[in-house]
Design a protein around this motif. Sequence first.
Motif, PDB file in Angstrom:
ATOM      1  N   SER A   1       4.816   8.492  -7.293  1.00  0.00           N
ATOM      2  CA  SER A   1       5.378   7.310  -6.641  1.00  0.00           C
ATOM      3  C   SER A   1       5.104   7.363  -5.149  1.00  0.00           C
ATOM      4  O   SER A   1       4.808   8.426  -4.585  1.00  0.00           O
ATOM      5  N   GLY A   2       5.227   6.210  -4.521  1.00  0.00           N
ATOM      6  CA  GLY A   2       5.041   6.119  -3.075  1.00  0.00           C
ATOM      7  C   GLY A   2       6.113   6.902  -2.327  1.00  0.00           C
ATOM      8  O   GLY A   2       5.871   7.456  -1.260  1.00  0.00           O
ATOM      9  N   TYR A   3       7.299   6.905  -2.906  1.00  0.00           N
ATOM     10  CA  TYR A   3       8.387   7.658  -2.282  1.00  0.00           C
ATOM     11  C   TYR A   3       7.983   9.134  -2.156  1.00  0.00           C
ATOM     12  O   TYR A   3       8.133   9.751  -1.098  1.00  0.00           O
TER      13      TYR A   3
ATOM     14  N   ASN B   1       5.100   9.735   0.385  1.00  0.00           N
ATOM     15  CA  ASN B   1       5.557   9.743   1.776  1.00  0.00           C
ATOM     16  C   ASN B   1       6.301  11.030   2.116  1.00  0.00           C
ATOM     17  O   ASN B   1       6.112  11.599   3.203  1.00  0.00           O
TER      18      ASN B   1
ATOM     19  N   HIS C   1       9.971   1.981   6.076  1.00  0.00           N
ATOM     20  CA  HIS C   1      10.518   2.107   4.728  1.00  0.00           C
ATOM     21  C   HIS C   1      11.425   3.338   4.611  1.00  0.00           C
ATOM     22  O   HIS C   1      11.167   4.373   5.233  1.00  0.00           O
TER      23      HIS C   1
ATOM     24  N   SER D   1      11.738   5.597   2.509  1.00  0.00           N
ATOM     25  CA  SER D   1      11.111   6.865   2.117  1.00  0.00           C
ATOM     26  C   SER D   1      10.545   7.600   3.330  1.00  0.00           C
ATOM     27  O   SER D   1      10.570   8.830   3.384  1.00  0.00           O
TER      28      SER D   1
ATOM     29  N   ASP E   1       5.054   1.816   8.919  1.00  0.00           N
ATOM     30  CA  ASP E   1       4.572   0.938   7.852  1.00  0.00           C
ATOM     31  C   ASP E   1       3.384   0.160   8.420  1.00  0.00           C
ATOM     32  O   ASP E   1       3.355  -0.135   9.620  1.00  0.00           O
TER      33      ASP E   1
ATOM     34  N   SER F   1       8.116  -3.951   4.805  1.00  0.00           N
ATOM     35  CA  SER F   1       8.376  -4.430   3.448  1.00  0.00           C
ATOM     36  C   SER F   1       9.457  -5.497   3.363  1.00  0.00           C
ATOM     37  O   SER F   1       9.463  -6.285   2.429  1.00  0.00           O
TER      38      SER F   1
ATOM     39  N   ASP G   1       1.730   3.944   6.332  1.00  0.00           N
ATOM     40  CA  ASP G   1       2.058   3.617   4.944  1.00  0.00           C
ATOM     41  C   ASP G   1       1.624   2.170   4.716  1.00  0.00           C
ATOM     42  O   ASP G   1       2.239   1.244   5.226  1.00  0.00           O
TER      43      ASP G   1
ATOM     44  N   ALA H   1       1.541   0.366   1.944  1.00  0.00           N
ATOM     45  CA  ALA H   1       1.976  -0.071   0.603  1.00  0.00           C
ATOM     46  C   ALA H   1       1.735  -1.565   0.353  1.00  0.00           C
ATOM     47  O   ALA H   1       1.317  -1.959  -0.731  1.00  0.00           O
ATOM     48  N   HIS H   2       2.019  -2.391   1.356  1.00  0.00           N
ATOM     49  CA  HIS H   2       1.920  -3.841   1.148  1.00  0.00           C
ATOM     50  C   HIS H   2       0.627  -4.442   1.703  1.00  0.00           C
ATOM     51  O   HIS H   2       0.400  -5.639   1.576  1.00  0.00           O
TER      52      HIS H   2
ATOM     53  N   THR I   1       0.786   2.761  -2.317  1.00  0.00           N
ATOM     54  CA  THR I   1       1.301   2.775  -3.687  1.00  0.00           C
ATOM     55  C   THR I   1       0.392   1.926  -4.573  1.00  0.00           C
ATOM     56  O   THR I   1      -0.278   1.014  -4.104  1.00  0.00           O
TER      57      THR I   1
ATOM     58  N   LYS J   1       2.276  -2.021  -6.395  1.00  0.00           N
ATOM     59  CA  LYS J   1       2.495  -3.356  -5.822  1.00  0.00           C
ATOM     60  C   LYS J   1       1.297  -4.252  -6.145  1.00  0.00           C
ATOM     61  O   LYS J   1       1.141  -4.634  -7.297  1.00  0.00           O
TER      62      LYS J   1
ATOM     63  N   GLY K   1       2.333   4.566  -9.457  1.00  0.00           N
ATOM     64  CA  GLY K   1       1.816   5.779  -8.831  1.00  0.00           C
ATOM     65  C   GLY K   1       1.454   5.487  -7.383  1.00  0.00           C
ATOM     66  O   GLY K   1       1.656   4.367  -6.899  1.00  0.00           O
TER      67      GLY K   1
HETATM   68  C1  LIG Z   1       7.515   0.303  -2.190  1.00  0.00           C
HETATM   69  C2  LIG Z   1       7.253   1.106  -0.976  1.00  0.00           C
HETATM   70  C3  LIG Z   1       7.142   2.499  -1.039  1.00  0.00           C
HETATM   71  C4  LIG Z   1       7.465   3.252  -2.294  1.00  0.00           C
HETATM   72  O1  LIG Z   1       6.435   3.173  -3.215  1.00  0.00           O
HETATM   73  P1  LIG Z   1       6.779   3.408  -4.743  1.00  0.00           P
HETATM   74  O2  LIG Z   1       5.470   3.656  -5.398  1.00  0.00           O
HETATM   75  O3  LIG Z   1       7.453   2.159  -5.202  1.00  0.00           O
HETATM   76  O4  LIG Z   1       7.695   4.597  -4.803  1.00  0.00           O
HETATM   77  C5  LIG Z   1       6.798   3.176   0.093  1.00  0.00           C
HETATM   78  N1  LIG Z   1       6.576   2.533   1.259  1.00  0.00           N
HETATM   79  C6  LIG Z   1       6.681   1.200   1.362  1.00  0.00           C
HETATM   80  C7  LIG Z   1       6.431   0.547   2.676  1.00  0.00           C
HETATM   81  C8  LIG Z   1       7.033   0.447   0.250  1.00  0.00           C
HETATM   82  O5  LIG Z   1       7.189  -0.870   0.361  1.00  0.00           O
END
Ligand SMILES: *Cc1c(COP(=O)(O)O)cnc(C)c1O
Length: 394
Positions: A107-109, A112, A133, A135, A175, A179, A204, A206-207, A235, A238, A244
């Motif tokens: 996971s992203g959590y 990080n 975020h 995390s 970030d 998010s 990070d 993620a988005h 991640t 999304k 993952g």
């Molecule tokens: C969703 C998110 C995460 C966590 O990712 P997961 O794969 O859902 O655990 C980490 N950082 C940011 C900025 C996110 O939006």
Amino acid sequence: MLDAASLQAALAQRKAQQLWRDPPVLDSAQGVEVRLGESVYLNFCSNDYLGLAADPRLGEAMVQGVRRWGSGSGASHQVCGHQKPHQQLEEQLASWTGREAALTFSSGYLANLAAVQTFIKRGDQVFQDRLNHASLLDAGLSTGASSRRFQHLDYQHLDRLMSQPTKNQRMLISDGVFSMDGDQADLQQLVSLADKHQAWLLIDDAHGLGVLGAAAAGLVGQQFNSQQVPLLTGTLGKALGSAGAFIAADQLVIDYLRQFARQYIYTTAQPAAQACASLEALKLLHEEPERRQQLFAKIAYFRQQALTLGLPLMASSTPIQPLLLKTNERAVRWSQALKNQGLLVMAIRPPTVPKGSARLRITLTASHERHHLDQLLDALRTLHLHEPEEAIDG
Ligand SMILES: *Cc1c(COP(=O)(O)O)cnc(C)c1O
């Protein structure tokens, strides 16, 4: 010892503050329309920006993956859980993001936590945008390093915080796309400040991944090299519609993580079938760039209409289009009113966002049609008419 009374008191307080949350139980796949109990809702709260989470081709890749590789990986990566799809995915993630290597996580959590805890120790310094975020914030705090948060996107503030010299390691963390706000870090400025103050930069994305940048490789991917952004996390759950996450970096950094990152070593590898779905998503991302065009057309339309209606939009050009309603009570009430009309939009409240900045977090996807957006805009217009700007600012 477990103190039931204090747990109950904390829960009661959550309720009283309108902060109680229950996960909605979906009785359908992810998509523009989702089923909850007996009702079908238009969905404006998933991060499935490209509409891939229920794409049959990802599903088929996963099914084939299960047939070939089984439903479980059976062990952690370093023991015997690392199968060919994991390896292939790491290689493709590296080349997609323009890095020498990548390492996958469940996971992203966890990614990080690994990116921060593996390199930062007590006595070091961590600098974070205050809206990073959870995390990332948790990761920084857990190291015992001195943790400083700068005002959101305020790089002069950051410059001041960093200007005290140190002999210890420093990490600057942000970030890419925020998010809960949808706005973006100024990567160029972060790169300059990290260089000026000799800090490692961790972004990070993620988005951003799958949505922004050349080849949809995010804000960092093809724009900034590993000298500039040595640690990139993302991640797969999304825009990629899978699950993952990963860290992409120079080979040396990935080698080090593979030996020392506890979040990589002491956990079972995700099923290879999931990696098969991720690989299919990367392929579709490349083959179907029109998904992003559709997404950005929806974003432009929504913003233009919402602006005309005078809705409290935030400064975002990404699929995350929050409406800032400020109080918890109002955010919950609007969310409920929308739900009564078959529209699913989540109220986001503290501690996820700062006090007094509760909001509706609207997310748009490539699969939304214009009439879906019109339905949402109509409902929002009515809510807004009954609650003019004065009330919202008050
Ligand atoms: C969703 C998110 C995460 C966590 O990712 P997961 O794969 O859902 O655990 C980490 N950082 C940011 C900025 C996110 O939006």
